[in-house]
Design a protein around this motif. Structure first.
Motif, PDB file in Angstrom:
ATOM      1  N   UNK A 129       0.817  -1.219   0.000  1.00  0.00           N
ATOM      2  CA  UNK A 129       0.000   0.000   0.000  1.00  0.00           C
ATOM      3  C   UNK A 129       0.851   1.270   0.000  1.00  0.00           C
ATOM      4  N   UNK A 130       2.145   1.126   0.247  1.00  0.00           N
ATOM      5  CA  UNK A 130       3.031   2.277   0.229  1.00  0.00           C
ATOM      6  C   UNK A 130       3.150   2.989   1.556  1.00  0.00           C
ATOM      7  N   UNK A 131       2.810   2.311   2.643  1.00  0.00           N
ATOM      8  CA  UNK A 131       2.964   2.906   3.966  1.00  0.00           C
ATOM      9  C   UNK A 131       4.299   2.481   4.545  1.00  0.00           C
TER      10      UNK A 131
ATOM     11  N   UNK B  54       4.310   5.336  -3.446  1.00  0.00           N
ATOM     12  CA  UNK B  54       4.622   4.198  -4.301  1.00  0.00           C
ATOM     13  C   UNK B  54       3.614   3.064  -4.163  1.00  0.00           C
ATOM     14  N   UNK B  55       2.587   3.275  -3.372  1.00  0.00           N
ATOM     15  CA  UNK B  55       1.603   2.217  -3.148  1.00  0.00           C
ATOM     16  C   UNK B  55       0.655   2.081  -4.323  1.00  0.00           C
ATOM     17  N   UNK B  56      -0.051   0.986  -4.314  1.00  0.00           N
ATOM     18  CA  UNK B  56      -1.015   0.695  -5.352  1.00  0.00           C
ATOM     19  C   UNK B  56      -2.412   0.954  -4.827  1.00  0.00           C
ATOM     20  N   UNK B  57      -3.252   1.520  -5.667  1.00  0.00           N
ATOM     21  CA  UNK B  57      -4.619   1.822  -5.244  1.00  0.00           C
ATOM     22  C   UNK B  57      -5.434   0.542  -5.147  1.00  0.00           C
ATOM     23  N   UNK B  58      -6.123   0.395  -4.037  1.00  0.00           N
ATOM     24  CA  UNK B  58      -7.053  -0.713  -3.874  1.00  0.00           C
ATOM     25  C   UNK B  58      -8.405  -0.132  -3.472  1.00  0.00           C
TER      26      UNK B  58
END
Length: 141
Positions: free
Chosen positions: A50-52, A62-66
């Protein structure tokens, strides 16, 4: 062009569970309900995806959207409840619905998760009807 548009319409769900069999079951049910699924074997991997960042709950972009996160409650290292807390503390991810699953029906645990912002609490093993309910909810978002 229409393929990209269609893929964007498919809900993307992050499924987090330390048990491989449970993770595969959830993945299969979600895919049967026309969801894109990414899996993670623990809370730390989910946060990385998730980019955390681990230490300061800061979103690094850099996280991916969910569209939804579905996580087991009882996992080593970081429980689903702790993962829920980190997601709800993030300014970027706080609006992503989080569903907690557990094989244990403990009312205090269920209430604690719902009070902390979980969208719902579901008992394992998940069934196709459970996932269809979640899918219907995703479409409404």
């Amino acid at each position: 062009m229409s393929i990209e548009y269609d893929e964007q319409q498919i809900p993307h769900v992050l499924a987090v569970d330390d048990n491989l069999i449970d993770r595969k079951l959830v993945e299969k049910l979600l895919k049967t309900s026309s969801c894109k699924v990414t899996t993670a074997e623990n809370g730390m991997r989910a946060l990385e995806y998730l980019g955390l960042k681990e230490n300061n709950n800061h979103f690094n972009g850099n996280g991916t959207k969910v569209n939804m996160i579905i996580t087991d409650y009882c996992m080593p290292g970081m429980t689903g409840y702790e993962l829920l807390q980190k997601i709800k503390e993030s300014s970027v991810l706080k609006d992503v619905p989080v569903v907690i699953m557990s094989s244990e029906n403990i009312p205090n645990r269920i209430n604690e998760c719902l009070e902390k912002g979980a969208e719902r609490f579901m008992l394992k093993p998940l069934k196709l009807a459970d996932v269809k309910t979640l899918r219907h909810q995703l479409i409404k978002c």
